[in-house]
Design a protein around this motif. Structure first.
Motif, PDB file in Angstrom:
ATOM      1  N   GLY A  49       1.888   3.429  -5.452  1.00 46.88           N
ATOM      2  CA  GLY A  49       3.228   2.972  -5.775  1.00 46.88           C
ATOM      3  C   GLY A  49       3.218   1.843  -6.783  1.00 46.88           C
ATOM      4  N   ILE A  50       4.372   1.622  -7.425  1.00 48.15           N
ATOM      5  CA  ILE A  50       4.470   0.541  -8.412  1.00 48.15           C
ATOM      6  C   ILE A  50       5.909   0.066  -8.505  1.00 48.15           C
ATOM      7  CG2 ILE A  50       4.843   2.144 -10.349  1.00 48.15           C
ATOM      8  CD1 ILE A  50       3.245   0.172 -12.127  1.00 48.15           C
ATOM      9  N   VAL A  60       1.418  -3.132  -7.414  1.00 45.63           N
ATOM     10  CA  VAL A  60       0.909  -1.773  -7.233  1.00 45.63           C
ATOM     11  C   VAL A  60       0.313  -1.665  -5.835  1.00 45.63           C
ATOM     12  CG1 VAL A  60      -0.796  -0.069  -8.014  1.00 45.63           C
ATOM     13  CG2 VAL A  60       0.452  -1.429  -9.689  1.00 45.63           C
ATOM     14  N   SER A  61       0.570  -0.543  -5.171  1.00 44.76           N
ATOM     15  CA  SER A  61       0.058  -0.326  -3.822  1.00 44.76           C
ATOM     16  C   SER A  61      -1.187   0.547  -3.851  1.00 44.76           C
ATOM     17  CB  SER A  61       1.125   0.340  -2.953  1.00 44.76           C
ATOM     18  OG  SER A  61       1.422   1.634  -3.451  1.00 44.76           O
ATOM     19  N   TYR A  69      -1.603  -5.066  -5.099  1.00 41.36           N
ATOM     20  CA  TYR A  69      -2.155  -5.740  -6.278  1.00 41.36           C
ATOM     21  C   TYR A  69      -0.999  -6.272  -7.111  1.00 41.36           C
ATOM     22  CZ  TYR A  69      -6.419  -3.450  -4.824  1.00 41.36           C
ATOM     23  OH  TYR A  69      -7.496  -3.041  -4.077  1.00 41.36           O
ATOM     24  N   ARG A  70      -1.268  -7.369  -7.835  1.00 44.03           N
ATOM     25  CA  ARG A  70      -0.205  -8.012  -8.614  1.00 44.03           C
ATOM     26  C   ARG A  70      -0.729  -8.381  -9.990  1.00 44.03           C
ATOM     27  NH1 ARG A  70       2.447 -13.293  -6.092  1.00 44.03           N
ATOM     28  NH2 ARG A  70       0.339 -14.065  -6.444  1.00 44.03           N
ATOM     29  N   SER A  91      -3.147   2.524   4.602  1.00 46.67           N
ATOM     30  CA  SER A  91      -2.536   3.127   3.420  1.00 46.67           C
ATOM     31  C   SER A  91      -1.179   2.487   3.147  1.00 46.67           C
ATOM     32  CB  SER A  91      -2.360   4.638   3.630  1.00 46.67           C
ATOM     33  OG  SER A  91      -1.623   5.212   2.563  1.00 46.67           O
ATOM     34  N   THR A  92      -0.965   2.085   1.896  1.00 49.10           N
ATOM     35  CA  THR A  92       0.342   1.596   1.471  1.00 49.10           C
ATOM     36  C   THR A  92       0.806   2.461   0.313  1.00 49.10           C
ATOM     37  OG1 THR A  92      -0.144  -0.679   2.154  1.00 49.10           O
ATOM     38  CG2 THR A  92       1.637  -0.381   0.580  1.00 49.10           C
ATOM     39  N   LEU A  93       2.024   2.975   0.421  1.00 49.92           N
ATOM     40  CA  LEU A  93       2.542   3.896  -0.582  1.00 49.92           C
ATOM     41  C   LEU A  93       3.664   3.235  -1.387  1.00 49.92           C
ATOM     42  CD1 LEU A  93       2.438   7.213   1.509  1.00 49.92           C
ATOM     43  CD2 LEU A  93       0.690   6.221   0.044  1.00 49.92           C
TER      44      LEU A  93
END
Length: 323
Positions: A49-50, A60-61, A69-70, A91-93
């Motif tokens: 994801g973003i 972002v995942s 993340y950044r 898990s991160t979506l």
């Protein structure tokens, strides 16, 4: 507004032309932005994801590790975002921000809310659906609610927003009634977006290869009519009446752009951006006149570092299609 004296303006123009002619570097604010962003070099990240905030902060995942993340749109490298409370979520979506600058993300059965410093503000857990445990996929935030899709169940979940508080995450709509003859386990709900008023949602279903319009006032569901175009979208962005969608199933991989009618019921696909070197794109974000597309590598897990985001120009920028 103060007027610039003609002589001063003439001198400034002369200096500018001289600078350009001499090949001197442009001001820092005018420097070119990267075409590729590195999310991580760590094995197994599998970005999914973003979101990009108005000030150019990128989140972002990770489907592979569950982390976030950044970075910044002007910097080609992202760094781990110290989001607390994600250790138990492998898990991160979907990931998005709200008007207060909070970072909301989903994965497994949980919705989490963090502040800009990574402090955990809330965790909300979804209930089991008609087919079993939830697998939350994507989310959208309106002024009064968070709506979340469930990949494992044909259900849209909702958490009410009151002031700064986010309520429990509850089943809100079982979408099977819109297409009752379709097998429940194959709806595979994916991307979700809301219009500016929060009265209409667009929900992508990989299984039906369609996008479904849902009224948040009466829960009426209808299929978004895009003609004969198969449109089993993954992630989506809605900007006014322009729908940006990533397709990676049933069509060449890439970004598809459609112009919709005022009620978001019908539309025409105007652009197909499929000639870029995407690596199983999953979703996208829009900032300025650029589109940021996640290269997930989910077709060959754990993939191969580095894991990246591809940036490309929005072909509708400056036109009536994307005001």
């Amino acid at each position: 507004m103060r007027r610039i004296p003609a002589r001063t303006a003439c001198l400034a123009a002369t200096l500018l032309l001289t600078t350009l002619a001499s090949g001197a570097p442009a001001p820092a604010g005018a420097r070119e932005l990267p075409d590729t962003y590195v999310v991580s070099h760590e094995p197994g990240v599998l970005p999914e994801g973003i979101t990009v905030t108005p000030d150019g902060t990128v989140y972002v995942s990770s489907d592979g590790l569950g982390t976030l993340y950044r970075g910044r749109v002007g910097d080609p490298e992202l760094e781990p975002f110290p989001a607390r409370g994600l250790a138990d979520r492998p898990s991160t979506l979907g990931v998005h921000t709200d008007r207060r600058g909070r970072i909301l993300s989903v994965g497994g059965a949980t919705l989490t809310v963090h502040d800009r410093h990574g402090r955990l503000l809330a965790t909300r857990t979804a209930q089991d659906g008609p087919l079993g445990a939830p697998h939350l996929n994507d989310l959208t935030v309106t002024k009064d609610a968070v709506y979340v899709t469930d990949w494992a169940n044909p259900v849209v979940h909702r958490a009410e927003i009151r002031g700064n508080a986010i309520g429990p995450l509850e089943p809100w709509l079982d979408i099977r009634s819109a297409f009752p003859q379709f097998p429940a386990q194959y709806w595979l709900l994916n991307g979700i977006v809301a219009d500016g008023t929060g009265t209409a949602l667009l929900v992508a279903s990989n299984g039906t290869e369609a996008v479904w319009r849902i009224s948040t006032t009466d829960k009426a569901v209808s299929r978004l009519d895009l003609g004969d175009q198969s449109f089993g979208a993954d992630g989506m962005v809605l900007r006014d009446r322009t729908l940006y969608a990533v397709l990676n199933y049933g069509a060449p991989h890439g970004v598809y752009i459609a112009r919709l009618d005022e009620e978001l019921r019908t539309g025409t696909v105007t652009h197909r951006l499929t000639d870029h070197p995407f690596d199983l794109p999953t979703t996208l974000a829009r900032h300025g006149c650029r589109l940021y597309v996640v290269n997930s590598q989910l077709d060959e897990p754990p993939g191969r570092p580095p894991y990246t985001v591809t940036a490309l120009d929005d072909p509708t920028c400056g036109t009536a299609a994307a005001p």
